[in-house]
Design a protein around this motif. Structure first.
Motif, PDB file in Angstrom:
ATOM      1  N   PHE A 105      14.403  47.231   5.304  1.00  0.00           N
ATOM      2  CA  PHE A 105      15.696  47.176   5.989  1.00  0.00           C
ATOM      3  C   PHE A 105      16.169  45.732   6.156  1.00  0.00           C
ATOM      4  O   PHE A 105      17.375  45.444   6.050  1.00  0.00           O
TER       5      PHE A 105
ATOM      6  N   ARG B  55      19.646  44.342   4.956  1.00  0.00           N
ATOM      7  CA  ARG B  55      20.602  43.713   5.874  1.00  0.00           C
ATOM      8  C   ARG B  55      20.999  42.316   5.391  1.00  0.00           C
ATOM      9  O   ARG B  55      22.163  41.943   5.463  1.00  0.00           O
TER      10      ARG B  55
ATOM     11  N   LEU C  88      29.608  52.998  11.547  1.00  0.00           N
ATOM     12  CA  LEU C  88      28.209  53.453  11.544  1.00  0.00           C
ATOM     13  C   LEU C  88      27.335  52.457  10.779  1.00  0.00           C
ATOM     14  O   LEU C  88      26.259  52.057  11.247  1.00  0.00           O
ATOM     15  N   LEU C  89      27.815  52.039   9.610  1.00  0.00           N
ATOM     16  CA  LEU C  89      27.067  51.077   8.789  1.00  0.00           C
ATOM     17  C   LEU C  89      26.868  49.762   9.555  1.00  0.00           C
ATOM     18  O   LEU C  89      25.753  49.224   9.612  1.00  0.00           O
TER      19      LEU C  89
ATOM     20  N   ARG D 188      24.418  50.155  12.405  1.00  0.00           N
ATOM     21  CA  ARG D 188      23.048  50.263  11.894  1.00  0.00           C
ATOM     22  C   ARG D 188      22.548  48.895  11.442  1.00  0.00           C
ATOM     23  O   ARG D 188      21.391  48.559  11.630  1.00  0.00           O
TER      24      ARG D 188
ATOM     25  N   THR E 263      23.355  46.082  12.696  1.00  0.00           N
ATOM     26  CA  THR E 263      23.017  45.240  13.846  1.00  0.00           C
ATOM     27  C   THR E 263      21.609  45.539  14.342  1.00  0.00           C
ATOM     28  O   THR E 263      21.010  44.718  15.028  1.00  0.00           O
ATOM     29  N   GLY E 264      21.095  46.716  14.020  1.00  0.00           N
ATOM     30  CA  GLY E 264      19.686  47.014  14.300  1.00  0.00           C
ATOM     31  C   GLY E 264      19.407  47.581  15.677  1.00  0.00           C
ATOM     32  O   GLY E 264      18.270  47.833  16.010  1.00  0.00           O
ATOM     33  N   LYS E 265      20.416  47.790  16.495  1.00  0.00           N
ATOM     34  CA  LYS E 265      20.189  48.354  17.832  1.00  0.00           C
ATOM     35  C   LYS E 265      20.235  49.865  17.737  1.00  0.00           C
ATOM     36  O   LYS E 265      21.130  50.425  17.127  1.00  0.00           O
ATOM     37  N   ARG E 266      19.285  50.521  18.365  1.00  0.00           N
ATOM     38  CA  ARG E 266      19.189  51.968  18.241  1.00  0.00           C
ATOM     39  C   ARG E 266      19.868  52.702  19.390  1.00  0.00           C
ATOM     40  O   ARG E 266      20.427  53.752  19.224  1.00  0.00           O
ATOM     41  N   GLN E 267      19.783  52.190  20.599  1.00  0.00           N
ATOM     42  CA  GLN E 267      20.355  52.923  21.730  1.00  0.00           C
ATOM     43  C   GLN E 267      20.948  51.955  22.735  1.00  0.00           C
ATOM     44  O   GLN E 267      20.603  50.779  22.761  1.00  0.00           O
TER      45      GLN E 267
ATOM     46  N   THR F 160      29.887  46.031  20.778  1.00  0.00           N
ATOM     47  CA  THR F 160      30.005  47.423  20.328  1.00  0.00           C
ATOM     48  C   THR F 160      31.331  48.033  20.811  1.00  0.00           C
ATOM     49  O   THR F 160      32.008  48.736  20.057  1.00  0.00           O
TER      50      THR F 160
END
Lengths: 129, 256
Positions: free
Chosen positions: A3, A7, B38-39, B42, B44-48, B60
């Motif tokens: 990933f 990225r 969405l892309l 994703r 940015t790597g933050k999940r929640q 965000t």
């Protein structure tokens, strides 16, 4: 492919895309403004001089904006392009009927719209602030 | 079908102002921008949301606002939303890299954790500086299952706004090792069947094949096709639940 690599690749592509967006649309708009501005001046001079080619020049002006609309609408506010198109079409219609006063007014309006678009789109402290 | 298509083409060409497709344009713009956002999120790597620093949360929200503007207003080109979103993404990535490289930058951008309670004593000066009221702190303590400040050794305000609490030793629950219970495994359970389907990942992790699962079930009088859910725990026990047609019965099959 991890990933992180994905990225990194995407970030590089985004940077390249942004650089392209900084260069090509503004270049295209500047070229269009040069051509369209020149045509505006020629049409206005013809109308002032009551030259027989005034109607043709105004029609060419309207055709020019209509041909460029699909490209310009990709990176300019659609209503600005529509206003420019409307003003050019009004000038062409008035010139065709011999109403040079109305045609000149419409050309002045088209010129003002073009200047406004260029003022917004070109990089300057005014547009930045 | 072909004739219908031709009819539409003819109708379309006859219309002097073209065929209006405003709703379709809105629909497609919404889908495109949704996938684009969405892309970016994703990437940015933050999940929640709870993972987000205040700055990330703000970014965000701005991205969502930029996207919604272009979705709803077909008068503006998509690029008017895409370029600012990409700019925000690049800034966020740059700041993330700077935070990784430099602790000074990390302190500047993310802040530092602040001790709000030290050995049962509220740190009034820090609480005032961080605008954290005693009431907020008591709320957070209760969320952590603590109902008295006196029980707290440390309460730390993390940079993402959550409060981490370490209880005083006297109030901490005993662990297995405190009770001398050091045996037992802490291995993960592996999912073998989910909604009637064998899970390749679970089989692979346990080095099992379909036939192994089938034979294990068959030994206990069960058939694979009747199983709704099955997982194997770290001790090798298989927890099986049959599907609704078979009464959703539950079995625990011993380790092989």
């Amino acid at each position: 492919m991890g990933f992180t690599v994905f990225r990194a690749c995407m970030t590089v592509l985004i940077c390249l895309g942004l650089v392209a967006l900084f260069i090509f649309p503004s270049q295209h708009l500047s070229d269009f403004a040069d051509v369209f501005g020149g045509m505006l001046k020629r049409a206005a001079s013809s109308l002032h001089a009551d030259a027989p080619d005034a109607a043709d020049l105004c029609a060419a002006l309207s055709d020019a904006i209509r041909d460029e609309m699909p490209v310009l609408e990709r990176f300019l506010n659609h209503s600005d392009i529509d206003s420019l198109d409307t003003a050019a079409a009004r000038a062409a219609a008035a010139a065709r009927t011999g109403d040079h006063g109305t045609a000149l007014d419409a050309l002045t309006e088209a010129d003002a719209i073009l200047r406004r678009i260029m003022g917004i789109e070109l990089f300057s402290w005014n547009s930045l602030l | 079908m072909y004739h219908k298509f031709l009819y539409v083409r003819v109708r379309y060409e006859k219309r002097p102002y073209g065929q209006n497709t405003g709703m379709l344009t809105l629909f497609l713009r919404a889908i495109f921008l949704d996938l684009f956002v969405l892309l970016i999120l994703r990437l940015t790597g933050k999940r929640q949301v709870s993972d987000l620093q205040p700055y990330d949360l703000l970014m965000t929200l701005i991205i969502a606002d930029l996207a919604s503007t272009a979705i709803a207003d077909t008068d503006i080109p998509l690029l008017y939303s895409i370029v600012p979103i990409l700019a925000l993404y690049l800034v966020q990535q740059l700041l993330a890299k700077l935070c990784l490289k430099s602790s000074a930058m990390r302190r500047l951008i993310c802040g530092t954790p602040q001790i709000l309670i030290l050995d049962g004593v509220l740190q009034e000066k820090i609480m005032r500086r961080t605008n954290y009221t005693v009431r907020d702190l008591l709320d957070s303590l209760r969320s952590n299952g603590i109902f008295s400040v006196d029980e707290v050794a440390y309460a730390i305000l993390e940079t993402n706004g959550t409060v981490s609490v370490l209880e005083k030793a006297a109030y901490q629950a005993p662990e297995r090792r405190d009770l001398g219970l050091t045996d037992g495994s802490a291995a993960l359970s592996h999912l073998l069947i989910l909604e009637g389907r064998l899970q390749k990942s679970g089989l692979g992790a346990l080095h099992l094949k379909r036939a192994d699962v089938e034979s294990l079930l068959a030994k206990n009088g069960l058939a694979l096709k009747n199983v709704f859910f099955a997982e194997m725990n770290g001790d090798g026990e298989l927890h099986v639940q049959l599907d609704r047609k078979n009464g959703s019965r539950v079995y625990t099959l011993g380790a092989e």
